[in-house]
Write a protein that holds these residues in place. Structure first.
Motif, short mmCIF file in Angstrom:
data_model
loop_
_atom_site.label_atom_id
_atom_site.label_comp_id
_atom_site.label_asym_id
_atom_site.label_seq_id
_atom_site.Cartn_x
_atom_site.Cartn_y
_atom_site.Cartn_z
N GLU A 43 0.01 6.99 -1.71
CA GLU A 43 0.60 6.50 -2.96
C GLU A 43 1.41 5.22 -2.74
O GLU A 43 2.04 4.72 -3.66
CB GLU A 43 1.51 7.56 -3.59
CG GLU A 43 0.75 8.74 -4.19
CD GLU A 43 0.30 9.73 -3.13
OE1 GLU A 43 1.06 10.01 -2.19
OE2 GLU A 43 -0.84 10.22 -3.24
N GLY A 44 1.44 4.71 -1.50
CA GLY A 44 2.17 3.48 -1.21
C GLY A 44 3.63 3.70 -0.88
O GLY A 44 4.41 2.75 -0.87
N LYS A 58 7.46 -4.87 -0.83
CA LYS A 58 6.71 -4.96 -2.09
C LYS A 58 6.17 -6.37 -2.31
O LYS A 58 5.07 -6.54 -2.83
CB LYS A 58 7.58 -4.55 -3.27
CG LYS A 58 7.76 -3.06 -3.41
CD LYS A 58 8.64 -2.76 -4.62
CE LYS A 58 8.72 -1.31 -4.95
NZ LYS A 58 9.57 -1.06 -6.13
N THR A 61 4.82 0.96 -3.05
CA THR A 61 5.49 1.36 -4.30
C THR A 61 6.97 1.64 -4.09
O THR A 61 7.78 1.42 -4.98
CB THR A 61 4.83 2.59 -4.91
OG1 THR A 61 4.86 3.66 -3.95
CG2 THR A 61 3.40 2.30 -5.33
N SER A 62 7.34 2.16 -2.91
CA SER A 62 8.75 2.43 -2.62
C SER A 62 8.95 2.63 -1.14
O SER A 62 7.99 2.80 -0.38
CB SER A 62 9.23 3.66 -3.39
OG SER A 62 8.57 4.82 -2.94
#
Length: 76
Positions: A33-34, A63, A70-71
């Motif tokens: 999911e990054g 990022k 994503t985080s």
């Protein structure tokens, strides 16, 4: 899918700034999911400002430079 090698490379660029303040960061994992998991080390580990460092420093730079991130989350 996020390129783990690219994440590690960008962390190497960030590392000298953290080390200058007695801290460091180690890459633990990058999931599908990054989400990048890192371990804060040295002075960063117990620092009350570590969340700010992650959010406004490490996460922002990752990022910007690594597509799909994503985080960034700390692991203990």
């Amino acid at each position: 899918m996020v390129d783990k090698e690219q994440v590690a490379s960008v962390l190497e660029l960030i590392r000298p700034s953290l080390q200058a303040d007695g801290g460091d960061v180690a890459l633990v994992d990058v999931n599908d999911e990054g989400v990048v998991s890192v371990e804060l080390q040295g002075a960063c580990k117990g620092c009350p400002m570590s969340q700010m460092t992650l959010a406004h420093g490490v996460e922002r730079i990752l990022k910007e430079r690594v597509p799909g991130v994503t985080s960034v989350v700390p692991v203990q």
